[in-house]
Scaffold this motif. Structure first.
Motif, mmCIF file in Angstrom:
data_model
loop_
_atom_site.group_PDB
_atom_site.id
_atom_site.type_symbol
_atom_site.label_atom_id
_atom_site.label_comp_id
_atom_site.label_asym_id
_atom_site.label_seq_id
_atom_site.Cartn_x
_atom_site.Cartn_y
_atom_site.Cartn_z
ATOM 1 N N ASP A 21 0.825 -1.203 0.000
ATOM 2 C CA ASP A 21 0.000 0.000 0.000
ATOM 3 C C ASP A 21 0.864 1.260 0.000
ATOM 4 O O ASP A 21 1.633 1.511 0.921
ATOM 5 C CB ASP A 21 -0.903 -0.027 1.229
ATOM 6 C CG ASP A 21 -1.985 1.029 1.186
ATOM 7 O OD1 ASP A 21 -1.849 1.998 0.423
ATOM 8 O OD2 ASP A 21 -2.977 0.886 1.927
ATOM 9 N N ASN A 252 -2.939 -7.693 4.766
ATOM 10 C CA ASN A 252 -2.424 -6.784 3.734
ATOM 11 C C ASN A 252 -0.930 -6.502 3.862
ATOM 12 O O ASN A 252 -0.470 -5.384 3.611
ATOM 13 C CB ASN A 252 -3.207 -5.471 3.737
ATOM 14 C CG ASN A 252 -4.660 -5.662 3.362
ATOM 15 O OD1 ASN A 252 -5.530 -5.757 4.234
ATOM 16 N ND2 ASN A 252 -4.940 -5.756 2.076
ATOM 17 N N ASP A 278 -5.450 -11.707 3.363
ATOM 18 C CA ASP A 278 -5.068 -10.822 2.250
ATOM 19 C C ASP A 278 -3.600 -10.403 2.271
ATOM 20 O O ASP A 278 -3.262 -9.252 1.983
ATOM 21 C CB ASP A 278 -5.962 -9.575 2.224
ATOM 22 C CG ASP A 278 -7.366 -9.884 1.737
ATOM 23 O OD1 ASP A 278 -7.563 -10.947 1.131
ATOM 24 O OD2 ASP A 278 -8.278 -9.074 1.979
ATOM 25 N N LYS A 431 -9.731 -12.555 -8.223
ATOM 26 C CA LYS A 431 -9.116 -11.380 -7.603
ATOM 27 C C LYS A 431 -10.029 -10.166 -7.699
ATOM 28 O O LYS A 431 -10.197 -9.411 -6.729
ATOM 29 C CB LYS A 431 -7.764 -11.073 -8.265
ATOM 30 C CG LYS A 431 -6.636 -11.981 -7.839
ATOM 31 C CD LYS A 431 -5.339 -11.508 -8.472
ATOM 32 C CE LYS A 431 -4.155 -12.330 -7.984
ATOM 33 N NZ LYS A 431 -2.872 -11.873 -8.568
ATOM 34 N N LYS A 432 -10.655 -9.977 -8.860
ATOM 35 C CA LYS A 432 -11.556 -8.830 -9.034
ATOM 36 C C LYS A 432 -12.747 -8.923 -8.091
ATOM 37 O O LYS A 432 -13.139 -7.942 -7.457
ATOM 38 C CB LYS A 432 -12.044 -8.774 -10.483
ATOM 39 C CG LYS A 432 -10.971 -8.403 -11.487
ATOM 40 C CD LYS A 432 -11.517 -8.448 -12.899
ATOM 41 C CE LYS A 432 -10.429 -8.169 -13.930
ATOM 42 N NZ LYS A 432 -10.954 -8.271 -15.314
ATOM 43 N N ARG A 434 -12.993 -10.610 -5.241
ATOM 44 C CA ARG A 434 -12.616 -10.490 -3.825
ATOM 45 C C ARG A 434 -12.326 -9.050 -3.457
ATOM 46 O O ARG A 434 -12.699 -8.584 -2.381
ATOM 47 C CB ARG A 434 -11.404 -11.374 -3.508
ATOM 48 C CG ARG A 434 -11.050 -11.333 -2.023
ATOM 49 C CD ARG A 434 -9.988 -12.308 -1.626
ATOM 50 N NE ARG A 434 -9.671 -12.157 -0.213
ATOM 51 C CZ ARG A 434 -10.281 -12.788 0.781
ATOM 52 N NH1 ARG A 434 -11.261 -13.624 0.532
ATOM 53 N NH2 ARG A 434 -9.924 -12.581 2.045
ATOM 54 N N ARG A 435 -11.652 -8.312 -4.337
ATOM 55 C CA ARG A 435 -11.352 -6.910 -4.045
ATOM 56 C C ARG A 435 -12.629 -6.107 -3.826
ATOM 57 O O ARG A 435 -12.663 -5.180 -3.025
ATOM 58 C CB ARG A 435 -10.530 -6.299 -5.185
ATOM 59 C CG ARG A 435 -9.040 -6.603 -5.104
ATOM 60 C CD ARG A 435 -8.246 -5.696 -6.010
ATOM 61 N NE ARG A 435 -8.538 -5.929 -7.406
ATOM 62 C CZ ARG A 435 -7.828 -6.715 -8.197
ATOM 63 N NH1 ARG A 435 -6.793 -7.364 -7.714
ATOM 64 N NH2 ARG A 435 -8.140 -6.860 -9.459
ATOM 65 N N LYS A 436 -13.683 -6.449 -4.546
ATOM 66 C CA LYS A 436 -14.932 -5.700 -4.449
ATOM 67 C C LYS A 436 -15.763 -6.088 -3.231
ATOM 68 O O LYS A 436 -16.485 -5.266 -2.679
ATOM 69 C CB LYS A 436 -15.775 -5.920 -5.715
ATOM 70 C CG LYS A 436 -15.182 -5.288 -6.962
ATOM 71 C CD LYS A 436 -16.051 -5.585 -8.173
ATOM 72 C CE LYS A 436 -15.449 -4.980 -9.440
ATOM 73 N NZ LYS A 436 -16.272 -5.308 -10.632
#
Length: 448
Positions: A21, A252, A278, A431-432, A434-436
């Motif tokens: 991040d 993260n 994550d 991945k898309k 899960r991110r949402k």
């Protein structure tokens, strides 16, 4: 030549995707130059500290100061303004905080003693709550910051290293907590130190830090209910190790390049009720190492949304363990996905909805779930149970051929490892989604 360019392109793109991040900026917030002049006119800092009254701020002029210095007045600030160097003259610790609500900022701290028994360090905090250590450059000290029985402190934007002449095993720790609670360690950079350790200390937060070239980047012992978020650890012997520590939230984080005989991104020893969510564990000897965890039979460790890739072994168990839940993790491009040192199976743990890069199946109905379960069997990996020297050939073409032949026509019964009844089929789609949809359960960050 085309294949080389393709590899370089893939490698660069993957590293961009793997970055931690960017909202966190570990290390010094403003430059600390210290004092570059002569030490001949160095000044004893203790009289300046003795003259402080509660509420005072001591702004050090550019110069060379010497300690040890003891701060016994509460609610004071020592500001080095980026141009003051304070030396311990290789005797003991450089500064001692012995009163609450003390702030040390913008100082260059050097030359502590080198006694591990005394824990000689740059800043020693002893039974002093609500301290703040902000934007200091610490070098050539054995330990960096030692926090003893002190709560509610803030350690932020510091650059910490140890005595350069010592080998890694004889260096000190960047930060050491002992019986200390509710502290925030945020956006620091520790490098070329021994460890960063947390002993008997609960409810602390480690957020947005950078660790590089250490032994243990972060090591917990009997330390419960801590949070580890948005950190980046690399090129160490061990990334994060949880030992006898429960109810940790770890989310993260990027941990990579953890190599060597003991190399592991995350180590779990006799620890229960942790949430590992994550994270990215990349380019390492082991992604996750599990030793008798969970330790309490009726408790569970949860691993969800973690990407474990380009490792020798993604998940390694010391023995036939149960009580772990692996869901929605991404296992790909590892030499071995799951290995049990003592033999047996990993199937007593729960494996569901994980992505497996070696899944050989279909998705006819388009729901991104494989049409049949993913099963892992152990073939050539059994060889080094009998002779560890065979592992020298790990990943070589001859062992790959042997593994293929065993799968094609087994000359002995393969060892069943695990079954994922509903494996993820397409990695990018997963991945898309899960991110949402996924929100990581984290504690509220301490505000300072």
């Amino acid at each position: 030549m085309k294949s080389i360019f393709a590899f370089l392109f893939f490698f660069s793109v993957f590293n961009l995707l793997a970055q931690v991040d960017k909202s966190y900026e570990p290390g010094l917030k403003s430059e600390i130059k210290g004092f570059a002049g002569s030490k001949e006119n160095m000044q004893n800092i203790q009289p300046l500290l003795d003259a402080l009254k509660p509420g005072d701020t001591l702004k050090l002029k550019p110069g060379f100061y010497y300690g040890p210095g003891h701060i016994k007045t509460p609610n004071v600030t020592i500001d080095g303004q980026g141009h003051a160097t304070i030396s311990g003259r290789n005797l003991r610790s450089v500064l001692y905080i012995e009163a609450p609500k003390v702030t040390i900022q913008n100082c260059h701290l050097i030359e502590s003693g080198d006694s591990p028994d005394r824990i000689d360090c740059a800043i020693k905090v002893t039974k002093a709550n609500e301290f703040q250590i902000i934007n200091n450059k610490i070098e050539e000290t054995l330990f960096g910051i030692d926090v003893f029985w002190s709560d509610g402190g803030l350690i932020k934007y510091n650059d910490i290293t140890s005595i350069s002449r010592k080998p890694k095993g004889l260096k000190g720790d960047a930060i050491r907590f002992w019986y200390s609670k509710h502290n925030l360690v945020q956006e620091n950079y520790w490098h070329l130190v021994r460890d960063m350790v947390v002993w008997y200390s609960s409810n602390n937060q480690f957020i947005g830090n950078r660790g590089k070239g250490n032994r243990y980047s972060l090591h917990f012992m009997y330390a419960h209910k801590n949070q580890i978020s948005h950190n980046h650890f690399s090129n160490s012997s061990v990334g994060v190790f949880l030992m006898y520590s429960e109810e940790t939230i770890m989310n993260n984080n990027l941990i990579e390049g953890i190599q060597g005989v003991t190399g592991m991104c995350l180590g779990m020893k006799e620890t229960s009720s942790n949430q590992i969510i994550d994270n990215k564990f990349l380019y390492s000897a082991r992604g996750i190492y599990i030793d008798v965890s969970p330790f309490v039979p009726w408790k569970t460790n949860t691993y969800s949304g973690n990407e474990i890739a380009f490792c020798n072994t993604a998940v390694e168990f010391l023995k036939d363990q149960e009580g772990n839940v692996f869901s929605e993790n991404m296992f790909h491009d590892n030499l071995t996905q799951v290995f049990i040192q003592g033999g047996g199976t990993a199937n007593r743990n729960k494996w569901i909805n994980n992505y497996w890069g070696d899944y050989a199946g279909f998705d006819k109905d388009g729901d991104n779930i494989g049409d049949f379960p993913h099963r892992i069997y152990e073939y050539h990996a059994r060889l080094w149970r009998f002779n560890k020297d065979i592992k020298y050939f790990y990943g070589t073409p001859i062992l790959s051929i042997l593994d293929y032949l065993e799968k094609l026509a087994p000359f002995s019964q393969p060892q069943f490892v695990l079954k994922d009844p509903k494996p993820i089929f397409n990695l990018e789609e997963f991945k898309k989604k899960r991110r949402k949809s996924w929100t990581v359960p984290v504690k509220k960050t301490i505000k300072k």
